[in-house]
Motif scaffolding. Structure first.
Motif, short mmCIF file in Angstrom:
data_model
loop_
_atom_site.label_atom_id
_atom_site.label_comp_id
_atom_site.label_asym_id
_atom_site.label_seq_id
_atom_site.Cartn_x
_atom_site.Cartn_y
_atom_site.Cartn_z
N THR A 1 0.82 -1.20 0.00
CA THR A 1 0.00 0.00 0.00
C THR A 1 0.85 1.26 0.00
OG1 THR A 1 -1.82 -1.11 1.13
CG2 THR A 1 -1.77 1.29 1.27
N GLN A 2 1.85 1.30 0.87
CA GLN A 2 2.68 2.50 0.97
C GLN A 2 3.51 2.70 -0.30
OE1 GLN A 2 2.22 4.72 3.47
NE2 GLN A 2 0.58 3.26 3.86
N LEU A 3 3.96 1.60 -0.92
CA LEU A 3 4.70 1.74 -2.18
C LEU A 3 3.78 2.24 -3.30
CD1 LEU A 3 7.33 1.45 -3.72
CD2 LEU A 3 6.82 -0.99 -4.06
N SER A 4 2.55 1.71 -3.35
CA SER A 4 1.59 2.19 -4.36
C SER A 4 1.32 3.68 -4.19
CB SER A 4 0.28 1.41 -4.26
OG SER A 4 0.40 0.11 -4.79
N LEU A 5 1.12 4.13 -2.96
CA LEU A 5 0.85 5.54 -2.72
C LEU A 5 2.02 6.41 -3.19
CD1 LEU A 5 -0.83 5.32 0.80
CD2 LEU A 5 -1.95 5.92 -1.36
N TRP A 6 3.24 5.92 -2.96
CA TRP A 6 4.41 6.65 -3.42
C TRP A 6 4.43 6.74 -4.95
CZ3 TRP A 6 8.81 5.90 -6.40
CH2 TRP A 6 9.87 6.80 -6.21
N TRP A 7 4.13 5.62 -5.61
CA TRP A 7 4.13 5.62 -7.07
C TRP A 7 3.00 6.47 -7.64
CZ3 TRP A 7 7.97 4.68 -10.01
CH2 TRP A 7 8.89 3.67 -9.74
N PHE A 8 1.83 6.47 -7.01
CA PHE A 8 0.74 7.31 -7.51
C PHE A 8 1.19 8.77 -7.58
CE2 PHE A 8 -2.44 3.99 -5.91
CZ PHE A 8 -2.77 3.57 -7.19
N ASP A 9 1.96 9.20 -6.59
CA ASP A 9 2.49 10.57 -6.61
C ASP A 9 3.45 10.78 -7.78
OD1 ASP A 9 1.06 11.39 -4.42
OD2 ASP A 9 2.69 11.08 -2.99
N GLN A 10 4.31 9.80 -8.02
CA GLN A 10 5.30 9.93 -9.10
C GLN A 10 4.65 9.93 -10.48
OE1 GLN A 10 8.39 10.45 -7.77
NE2 GLN A 10 7.26 10.08 -5.87
N LEU A 11 3.47 9.34 -10.58
CA LEU A 11 2.80 9.17 -11.87
C LEU A 11 1.65 10.16 -12.08
CD1 LEU A 11 2.59 5.28 -11.69
CD2 LEU A 11 4.04 6.56 -13.28
N ALA A 12 1.50 11.11 -11.16
CA ALA A 12 0.33 11.99 -11.19
C ALA A 12 0.21 12.77 -12.49
CB ALA A 12 0.38 12.94 -10.00
#
Length: 278
Positions: free
Chosen positions: A47-58
């Motif tokens: 979950t925490q890795l996905s949240l980090w990636w969502f920011d990078q891919l915004a």
């Protein structure tokens, strides 16, 4: 909250205000089986890795995140109408893609050059979609033309474009951190305004193959930061399991559980540059 669905590794609930609470469990699956025991901290790491990636891919694609979840394993999400296609991008040859290539030189209908081997880098990333199979059944690779038949030409083109853009951005960022993203699977759906939106998880050890860049060597199975370690143990003589037998897999030994947890943890910390706090 109202329970909506439990998958192999995730549980989904609906809140009173119409949002979805997605909870990543510590369950681990392989070869379409949910295994025992759980991998400690796996749900929070994913979950925490996905949240980090969502920011990078915004700036690449909008995502379904509405607000942080009540704990590290969960996220509050906007509901989506999911696309009935598994969107997969590959930059390297491995897994089912390798098996397909060895059979007829193609992956999901994409013709590849001859002479490639296990772990070979492809000339360019390719979109290799598959069906979304029910739990207990296998996803089946399909050509792009089948995607057009399923969702229409405009949506099919958008799926391919977004999937390759997510993979390219993710692979570039991970490579800077010493990790090769060999392939990845993403989930896309339409939001309430009809916009294709990134959902579920993204660029995690469950949805991707992560290899250490300094150990990459085509022609053999690659060392990995994902659940390939579990798959390799299950298919080893040590497990004593024949995946074609129809019997459930054996219980994972403690050392396999711990080594798998360490691989998930290292992937998170190397990619994000942060220490995992649970």
């Amino acid at each position: 909250m109202r329970h909506l669905h439990s998958g192999k590794v995730r549980d989904l609930y609906e809140t009173d205000d119409g949002l979805l609470l997605m909870v990543a469990s510590d369950r681990v699956s392989a070869f379409d089986h949910v295994l025992e025991p759980d991998i400690p901290d796996k749900g929070a790491i994913l979950t925490q890795l996905s949240l980090w990636w969502f920011d990078q891919l915004a700036d690449v694609v909008p995502n379904h995140i509405a607000a942080p979840g009540p704990d590290a394993r969960s996220m509050l999400c906007k509901p989506l109408t999911m696309v009935p296609i598994e969107c997969v991008a590959r930059g390297y040859l491995a897994g089912s893609g390798l098996a397909d290539y060895r059979r007829d030189g193609t992956v999901s209908g994409v013709r590849l050059p001859g002479g490639l081997d296990d772990g070979s880098r492809l000339p360019e990333p390719i979109f290799t979609p598959s069906t979304k199979a029910p739990i207990g059944q296998h996803d089946e690779p399909i050509p792009f033309e089948r995607v057009v038949e399923e969702v229409g030409a405009e949506t099919a083109e958008a799926l391919r474009r977004i999937t390759l853009a997510v993979y390219t951005r993710g692979a570039e960022i991970a490579r800077e951190r010493g990790i090769i993203v060999a392939d990845t699977k993403i989930e896309l759906g339409w939001d309430s305004n009809g916009v294709l939106t990134l959902g579920d998880e993204v660029l995690t050890p469950d949805s991707s193959r992560f290899w250490p860049a300094d150990a990459w060597q085509p022609g053999r199975s690659q060392s990995s930061f994902d659940k390939q370690y579990v798959r390799d143990w299950l298919t080893s003589p040590e497990s004593g399991w024949d995946k074609s037998s129809g019997n459930p897999p054996p219980r994972l030994p403690d050392n396999v559980v711990e080594q798998t947890r360490r691989r998930y943890l290292e992937a998170y910390e190397r990619i994000t540059g942060a220490s995992f706090s649970g």
